[in-house]
Design an enzyme around this catalytic site. Structure first.
Site, PDB file in Angstrom:
ATOM      1  N   ASP A  67       0.817  -1.209   0.000  1.00  0.00           N
ATOM      2  CA  ASP A  67       0.000   0.000   0.000  1.00  0.00           C
ATOM      3  C   ASP A  67       0.850   1.258   0.000  1.00  0.00           C
ATOM      4  O   ASP A  67       2.077   1.211   0.136  1.00  0.00           O
ATOM      5  CB  ASP A  67      -0.957   0.010   1.200  1.00  0.00           C
ATOM      6  CG  ASP A  67      -0.306  -0.499   2.483  1.00  0.00           C
ATOM      7  OD1 ASP A  67       0.901  -0.287   2.659  1.00  0.00           O
ATOM      8  OD2 ASP A  67      -1.010  -1.110   3.306  1.00  0.00           O
ATOM      9  N   ASN A 134      -8.179  -3.018  14.053  1.00  0.00           N
ATOM     10  CA  ASN A 134      -9.550  -3.332  13.637  1.00  0.00           C
ATOM     11  C   ASN A 134      -9.605  -4.551  12.714  1.00  0.00           C
ATOM     12  O   ASN A 134     -10.645  -4.849  12.137  1.00  0.00           O
ATOM     13  CB  ASN A 134     -10.200  -2.127  12.954  1.00  0.00           C
ATOM     14  CG  ASN A 134      -9.484  -1.711  11.673  1.00  0.00           C
ATOM     15  OD1 ASN A 134      -8.490  -2.327  11.272  1.00  0.00           O
ATOM     16  ND2 ASN A 134      -9.972  -0.665  11.028  1.00  0.00           N
ATOM     17  N   HIS A 136      -7.731  -4.997   9.917  1.00  0.00           N
ATOM     18  CA  HIS A 136      -7.441  -4.781   8.501  1.00  0.00           C
ATOM     19  C   HIS A 136      -6.112  -5.425   8.108  1.00  0.00           C
ATOM     20  O   HIS A 136      -5.212  -5.588   8.933  1.00  0.00           O
ATOM     21  CB  HIS A 136      -7.492  -3.295   8.122  1.00  0.00           C
ATOM     22  CG  HIS A 136      -6.350  -2.453   8.627  1.00  0.00           C
ATOM     23  ND1 HIS A 136      -6.539  -1.230   9.223  1.00  0.00           N
ATOM     24  CD2 HIS A 136      -5.007  -2.619   8.596  1.00  0.00           C
ATOM     25  CE1 HIS A 136      -5.376  -0.698   9.540  1.00  0.00           C
ATOM     26  NE2 HIS A 136      -4.435  -1.537   9.164  1.00  0.00           N
ATOM     27  N   GLU A 141     -10.019  -1.977   5.062  1.00  0.00           N
ATOM     28  CA  GLU A 141     -10.747  -1.735   6.297  1.00  0.00           C
ATOM     29  C   GLU A 141     -11.954  -2.685   6.410  1.00  0.00           C
ATOM     30  O   GLU A 141     -12.381  -3.296   5.423  1.00  0.00           O
ATOM     31  CB  GLU A 141     -11.215  -0.280   6.341  1.00  0.00           C
ATOM     32  CG  GLU A 141     -10.090   0.752   6.278  1.00  0.00           C
ATOM     33  CD  GLU A 141      -9.351   0.931   7.604  1.00  0.00           C
ATOM     34  OE1 GLU A 141      -9.197  -0.050   8.362  1.00  0.00           O
ATOM     35  OE2 GLU A 141      -8.914   2.061   7.891  1.00  0.00           O
TER      36      GLU A 141
END
Length: 244
Positions: A67, A134, A136, A141
């Site tokens: 990313d 979370n 990811h 996400e």
């Protein structure tokens, strides 16, 4: 799925470096999917040390990063291209033309399409991952479809807060609101996956990844469906696991 619980961050990073170096030595022209952030920092230190001490060559290795922040030039100190250059690539003999990081500027859809096409052609032999608090992976996400390929995504507030604490001197206003990331399908298409996680804030997503249901609510849980996954964590990240 293989799970390794190490005594410390350093021990876990050393174990991960052995896996990556074994991949490189077995296939000197491997295609490595690489990750950024605080999780792999010590791993990259070990890889650089090995290069200096043992001369393990990267000249035929191709790298494909997960990313990149949207809106940052590759020369920006907080960009992921800059991170990779500073922490690994500048210290080994990888060829510049073999370094691939998603473009964070320009026509974003064209950039995503080009990265997808390259991944489809080249393939990834071993994909390195961290995991967000979370759940990811990459910047996929919660709620990201498992069929998603490289795309631009709006980052959750919690993700931006985590990254602000680690890399932006606590200033969330400096953290970009969007990022370009390999999609979950790109990650699942890799031949092998190596995921690392450390600290109590990773304990719940690790619990779901290892013991929970597969759900887009915790994107990393999809790795239960991958045929070759190794997870390396410390005791804090393992603290919510219930099964022996």
């Amino acid at each position: 799925m293989k799970l390794i619980i190490a005594d410390s961050y350093e021990a876990a990073s050393l174990e991960a470096s052995k896996i990556l170096l074994e991949q490189i030595k077995e296939n000197p022209s491997s295609h490595l999917g690489l990750a950024t952030g605080s999780t792999p920092l010590k791993l990259y230190e070990y890889m650089v040390a090995d290069f200096k001490e043992n001369g393990t060559s990267y000249k035929d290795i191709k790298s494909f990063n997960l990313d990149e922040y949207f809106g940052l030039e590759g020369t920006h100190p907080q960009s992921y291209r800059y991170f990779m250059m500073e922490n690994l690539f500048n210290h080994v003999d990888i060829l510049p033309e073999n370094i691939h990081v998603p473009a964070g500027q320009g026509d974003i859809q064209e950039n995503c399409d080009a990265y997808n096409a390259m991944l489809a052609t080249e393939g990834v032999d071993l994909q390195l991952l961290g995991i967000g608090s979370n759940g990811h992976i990459g910047f996929n996400e919660p709620g990201t479809p498992f069929t998603q390929v490289t795309h631009c995504i709006e980052l959750e507030e919690g993700t931006r807060q985590d990254n602000a604490r680690l890399f932006f001197d606590g200033n969330i206003d400096e953290v970009p609101t969007h990022a370009v990331t390999m999609g979950i399908k790109n990650i699942m298409d890799s031949k092998k996956v190596l995921l690392m996680a450390f600290g109590e804030n990773k304990a719940e997503p690790i619990r779901v990844l290892v013991e929970g249901e597969v759900s887009v609510d915790v994107p990393a849980s999809v790795l239960q469906n991958h045929p070759d996954v190794t997870i390396i964590i410390d005791k804090a990240a393992a603290s919510k696991l219930t099964k022996k």
